[in-house]
Design a protein around this motif. Sequence first.
Motif, PDB file in Angstrom:
ATOM      1  N   ARG A  74      23.351  60.855  35.150  1.00 47.71           N
ATOM      2  CA  ARG A  74      22.254  61.136  34.215  1.00 47.71           C
ATOM      3  C   ARG A  74      21.157  61.943  34.878  1.00 47.71           C
ATOM      4  O   ARG A  74      20.735  61.646  35.997  1.00 47.71           O
ATOM      5  CB  ARG A  74      21.673  59.848  33.644  1.00 47.71           C
ATOM      6  N   PHE A  97      25.168  55.633  31.668  1.00 51.51           N
ATOM      7  CA  PHE A  97      25.526  56.196  30.364  1.00 51.51           C
ATOM      8  C   PHE A  97      25.710  55.138  29.268  1.00 51.51           C
ATOM      9  O   PHE A  97      25.859  55.498  28.103  1.00 51.51           O
ATOM     10  CB  PHE A  97      26.794  57.056  30.477  1.00 51.51           C
ATOM     11  N   GLU A 146      22.549  57.979  24.708  1.00 47.35           N
ATOM     12  CA  GLU A 146      23.617  58.755  25.342  1.00 47.35           C
ATOM     13  C   GLU A 146      24.897  58.739  24.513  1.00 47.35           C
ATOM     14  O   GLU A 146      25.648  59.712  24.490  1.00 47.35           O
ATOM     15  CB  GLU A 146      23.905  58.199  26.750  1.00 47.35           C
TER      16      GLU A 146
END
Lengths: 417, 417
Positions: free
Chosen positions: B416, A372, A377
């Motif tokens: 993710r 992330f 993101e």
Amino acid sequence: MTTDTPEIRFARAKAASHSVARLTSAQKADALDAIADALVANAPRILEANAEDLERGRADGIGDALLDRLALTDDRIAALAQATRDVGALADPVGQVVRGQRLPNGMLLEQVRVPFGVVGAIYEARPNVTVDIAALALRSGNAVVLRGGSAAQSSNAALVAIMCEALGSAGVDRDAVQTVDDFGRDGANALMTARGLVDVLVPRGSAGLIETVVTTSTVPVIETGAGNVHVVLDGSAPDEWALDITVNSKTHRPSVCNSAETVLVVRSAAERLVPAVVGALQAAGVTVHGDETVRGLADDVVPATDEDWETEYLSLDIAMRVVDTLDDAIAHIGRYSTQHTETIVTADVVNAERFLAEVDSAAVFVNASTRFTDGGEFGFGAEVGISTQKLHARGPMGLPELTSTKWLGRGSGQVRA
Amino acid sequence: MTTDTPEIRFARAKAASHSVARLTSAQKADALDAIADALVANAPRILEANAEDLERGRADGIGDALLDRLALTDDRIAALAQATRDVGALADPVGQVVRGQRLPNGMLLEQVRVPFGVVGAIYEARPNVTVDIAALALRSGNAVVLRGGSAAQSSNAALVAIMCEALGSAGVDRDAVQTVDDFGRDGANALMTARGLVDVLVPRGSAGLIETVVTTSTVPVIETGAGNVHVVLDGSAPDEWALDITVNSKTHRPSVCNSAETVLVVRSAAERLVPAVVGALQAAGVTVHGDETVRGLADDVVPATDEDWETEYLSLDIAMRVVDTLDDAIAHIGRYSTQHTETIVTADVVNAERFLAEVDSAAVFVNASTRFTDGGEFGFGAEVGISTQKLHARGPMGLPELTSTKWLGRGSGQVRA
């Protein structure tokens, strides 16, 4: 023929930076749209130049992976054009008021975002970085001087020429985008010592490239990149999160800087977690390099040496070590981490907060994948790079990180008593 | 006797920085109070060490001005103690949440201020800087490595020893304050190359010192100081403001970096303003170095050469030039300014806004004295220095400028996709 030098180009970029700094947000978006249009319209010219690079690459035997990174196609050019338009649609940081107040003497004082002026970039391989960095620099009101890898020299020359033409057609000073690729190593050296003409230098590429720039440059540098990233499995780590987060952190995209390179398992969880985590990693094609304890708990584990703790594999390899306590995990990270990203999997709130407080990295997570740490993101819309230094920017950098500030004071005759 | 090296001291500072980073605001304030108490209690010891420096200074013939800067007295020590307490009372930047949001996937993401870790300082002459910088670094949760001028070596050694004792008595790791003065030039060189152990380096002193640090250091540097500062008198400048602001900018404290060094008068105001402004400056004891037009309009003006436009006098001297237009004034500033502070005196709102937008300096004022570029005047409570670079900090630096940030992410198993 006139004598041309890197310094002449830096001076042109500097001169252009003044007018670029004063473009409105709409003018900059139009200029980026013009660049996007020009990339698509000139695709044959770009592909022709790219073919030269590919041919030279093949002759030099640079390998399939590098050839793939180097290769442009109509689809990749279209994607590059779209990315350029997207950057043009991002919020413009220039002019944003960061702080403001009226001083006791009545003077209005405001700190506002302004462009750096000239952003320099030294990078390798992929020619799309040429357009990417230029677009980010222009959107944030900067001129840019580019130094790409020699493998992509023909592609980069075509891309820069097309961008400059597009800027001219959009009424923007075409000197705002410069390259020093054609000066070879001298161009890079000139860029690193162009103090006063280049305001900030962003290296993007291998650890070796970044180290050279950081130790050589007298221009202020924003260091990006290296990620020796850790996943810690605390004694209380829930099974499912331990498996999911470790596997995702390693395998979602192993070649990038926010992928995990070492798993540290706290001893009280070792018997419970090591066999399952190793199994899940191996099932995903990962080679596990483990210490003695790990090798006692799981099969097909390669012996790990001290070198493994230091290694940023960027491949389907991971190091795994059993540590006695969370303190030992934090100490291991303090010793081996590149201070990019670390995450802990835990059910214990005290350990979670300790990890967040005591681990000194750009991004520190609890119960989330290391993947992330990414400008997209984080909601930045685009990413200049991920800073692993502490000055100016730390972690994913968006457009505001390509700006400086200045203090504006509006008075009515105030003097100091 | 053990072998001691600068690197060993940097490593000690680094080790101490971890516990200092986690001190509460109250603990840091107590530690600074303990230092203040110890300075007062140990005044005789400080004065004895200072007497050695003064004696050596006299023997070396360093001159009265430097001797005065070097000299400590009971009053100066009391003032230094009070300044240390005042820094302890400032708002603690550490832990401040700069930005925060919940990501679409539910992860809570926050950017928080954290200490740099180890702050290095290279400075000259005045021994009070030793305490000043240490106090600012500690308040912002940093350890500090000091390298002061050789002229103040005995005073600095006593001050550092007393600060370390006070830290110990307050329960803070005494390794948090280190000096490398006793290694002489090697200490400074080691500090400039202590990448990885020292997180940021702040040079304070002469232009020569700063230039050396900036071009030598591989540790990230925050450049401070040099101020070739301009006052522009626009065609519409009101008489009274033109006089007041020019005289105040030059004479309020001529030896500091925010004092004016050049006045640029737009031609349409030259006949009206030059005689009065030169007269007011001369009445305040200033020597005016003027171009031909200025010399034609006022008496006792010394001829100015191109060198005058480049000179930071730091004395009761000022350069004065008549320019045709505001554009010419802005171009002159672009060429000669050190980008510290510039001000325009004008009644014209279009010219005021143009000046604010187009002059690329850390502080740009309209109708106010250049002397306002100051951490105290800006309400920071204390000043680390005035940054003239664009990276990380620009203009007066307060405690937040001695911090970095990190990103904290709190998830619940997010990976993710």
